[in-house]
Scaffold this active site. Structure first.
Site, PDB file in Angstrom:
ATOM      1  N   LYS A  16       0.886   4.176  -2.873  1.00 25.61           N
ATOM      2  CA  LYS A  16       0.525   5.555  -2.533  1.00 25.61           C
ATOM      3  C   LYS A  16       1.711   6.515  -2.720  1.00 25.61           C
ATOM      4  O   LYS A  16       1.510   7.685  -3.075  1.00 25.61           O
ATOM      5  CB  LYS A  16       0.004   5.623  -1.101  1.00 25.61           C
ATOM      6  N   TYR A  22       0.833  -1.206   0.000  1.00 31.31           N
ATOM      7  CA  TYR A  22       0.000   0.000   0.000  1.00 31.31           C
ATOM      8  C   TYR A  22       0.870   1.259   0.000  1.00 31.31           C
ATOM      9  O   TYR A  22       0.610   2.214  -0.735  1.00 31.31           O
ATOM     10  CB  TYR A  22      -0.907  -0.032   1.231  1.00 31.31           C
TER      11      TYR A  22
END
Length: 243
Positions: free
Chosen positions: A157, A153
């Site tokens: 991001k 993640y």
């Protein structure tokens, strides 16, 4: 940018932060192109938009399974334009790095980074011809500082932030702005399942001593789309967690 009658395409906009974004832009008089995987939008969101008199179209699709060029072109045809693209759809597949499967990495990278990359590419080509437009990427403070159990993640991001900066430099030549928002701990379905012990430990790291509201992130999105002299920036909305 005056938002009244502007057309906003928001991916992952049927619940949580996406739904708050939809409501915030509806309040400004924007026309909405909503996206989600389910056949219909939730009744609560539908009723709220009707009460606001918001004009919207729901373009159901699992973005991991469609041709993104065709999907965006279909969205463009609904109102004859897309002024603002908000890349909000995303998932988590949290696991300690050593035990993270290839699929855990691939699924997150696909929806959280690859799809915003290619959807923005299609949008930018059309916006270039109009010499106007805004692209807004929903990143995370995890992409700026990392987090245990979220290597996939965080990578996705962080990639969104890099994409935002690069696109902003290219798109500015055609008067198109690209920004990102990095939310911290926001009160959503994902955070509601955390144990009280975990929540309390997190709250100790937040100077404002509470989780954020999705509406507060949406306020930042409104600001970034309205201000015509901001581009290439990542606005942190985290209650001071990363000071």
């Amino acid at each position: 940018m005056e938002l009244k009658d502007k057309v906003v395409l928001i991916t992952g906009s049927t619940r949580g932060l996406g739904a708050s974004l939809a409501v915030a832009f509806a309040k400004k008089g924007a026309k909405l192109l909503l996206n989600g995987r389910h056949e219909k939008i939730p009744v609560e969101l539908e009723e709220t938009l009707k009460q606001l008199g918001g004009e919207y179209k729901y373009l159901q699709a699992d973005l991991t399974k469609v041709n993104l060029k065709d999907y965006f072109n279909q969205a463009w045809e609904e109102f004859g334009k897309v002024d603002i693209l908000i890349n909000n759809a995303g998932i988590t597949r949290d696991k300690m790095f050593i035990g993270m499967r290839d699929a855990d990495f691939d699924e997150v990278m696909n929806l959280d980074l690859r799809i915003p990359f290619f959807l923005s590419k299609v949008a930018l080509k059309k916006m270039n011809r109009e010499r106007s437009g805004v692209i807004l990427n929903m990143s995370s403070i995890v992409g700026m500082h990392g987090n245990v159990g979220q290597a996939n993640y965080a990578t996705a991001k962080a990639g969104l932030i890099g994409l935002t900066k690069s696109l902003a430099k290219e798109a500015a030549m055609r008067n198109i702005r690209v920004n990102a928002i990095a939310p911290g701990m926001i009160d959503t379905e994902m955070t509601q399942v955390l144990s009280e012990r975990v929540k309390n430990n997190i709250l100790k790291q937040i100077p404002l001593t509470r989780f954020g509201k999705t509406s507060e992130v949406a306020q930042a999105a409104i600001f970034l789309t309205q201000n015509d002299y901001i581009t290439g920036q990542t606005i942190v909305v985290d209650g001071g967690m990363t000071i």
